[in-house]
Scaffold this active site. Structure first.
Site, PDB file in Angstrom:
ATOM      1  N   ASP A   1       0.887  -1.165   0.000  1.00  0.00           N
ATOM      2  CA  ASP A   1       0.000   0.000   0.000  1.00  0.00           C
ATOM      3  C   ASP A   1       0.923   1.212   0.000  1.00  0.00           C
ATOM      4  OD1 ASP A   1      -1.989   1.880   0.309  1.00  0.00           O
ATOM      5  OD2 ASP A   1      -2.442   1.357   2.386  1.00  0.00           O
TER       6      ASP A   1
ATOM      7  N   GLU B   1      -1.282  -1.352  -4.585  1.00  0.00           N
ATOM      8  CA  GLU B   1      -2.516  -0.578  -4.707  1.00  0.00           C
ATOM      9  C   GLU B   1      -2.380   0.386  -5.879  1.00  0.00           C
ATOM     10  OE1 GLU B   1      -5.012   0.768  -1.275  1.00  0.00           O
ATOM     11  OE2 GLU B   1      -4.342   2.720  -1.991  1.00  0.00           O
TER      12      GLU B   1
ATOM     13  N   ASP C   1      -2.680   0.713   7.142  1.00  0.00           N
ATOM     14  CA  ASP C   1      -1.871   0.560   5.925  1.00  0.00           C
ATOM     15  C   ASP C   1      -1.371  -0.883   5.795  1.00  0.00           C
ATOM     16  OD1 ASP C   1      -1.593   3.548   5.183  1.00  0.00           O
ATOM     17  OD2 ASP C   1      -0.918   3.471   7.267  1.00  0.00           O
TER      18      ASP C   1
END
Length: 166
Positions: free
Chosen positions: A7, A66, A139
């Site tokens: 992420d 992501e 996260d």
């Protein structure tokens, strides 16, 4: 199959390593990479070095990142895009299979709801991986979720190929 989920973020990037075993999914590691300072290039270099260390330590078969979507805050979108670029470069150089998933794709696959909040993602990731508590910070949970999504998507593609060949 082992997947490193990332992420991306310039200040805080989440990571999670998930392995698919005969008995299910297993979390091997998760946490965050933090950078400090006002200069972007050294922060990106730190991020790159930490991702390379994760790739060396865990030897994933694939990396799920992501996908950066436009954010109403252009400055934030730019820094996240730069961090994602560093992650993609490190994964490519390590010879890993690379996939990108949007936040809503990850949330839908993990929770069944594409607009799930961070708490819901954390709880479902913990449940899917058999963790004793929801992974923190969010996260890290998102990164684990990205790894889970990739393993699910890869399994679905394999089943579709097998069905088509039958």
């Amino acid at each position: 199959m082992r997947v490193l989920g990332l992420d991306p973020g310039l200040t805080c990037a989440g990571f999670g390593v998930v392995e698919s075993t005969r008995t299910g999914l297993k979390a091997l590691d998760h946490g965050t990479i933090r950078t400090t300072g006002s200069e972007v290039a050294p922060r990106l270099a730190t991020l790159h070095g930490e991702i390379e260390a994760l790739l060396t330590r865990h030897r994933p078969d694939a990396v799920a990142v992501e996908r950066v979507l436009f954010n109403s805050n252009v400055r934030t979108a730019m820094s996240v895009g730069q961090a994602a670029g560093v992650a993609l470069l490190a994964a490519y150089r390590a010879g890993c299979e690379i996939a990108e998933y949007t936040p809503s794709e990850m949330k839908l696959a993990v929770t069944g709801y594409g607009s799930a909040d961070k708490r819901q993602v954390q709880q479902m990731v913990a449940r899917l991986l058999g963790l004793p508590a929801p992974p923190r910070p969010p996260d890290a949970a998102d990164a684990l979720g990205l790894a889970i999504v990739h393993l699910q998507a890869r399994r679905m593609r394999t089943l579709q190929r097998e069905a088509a060949d039958a």
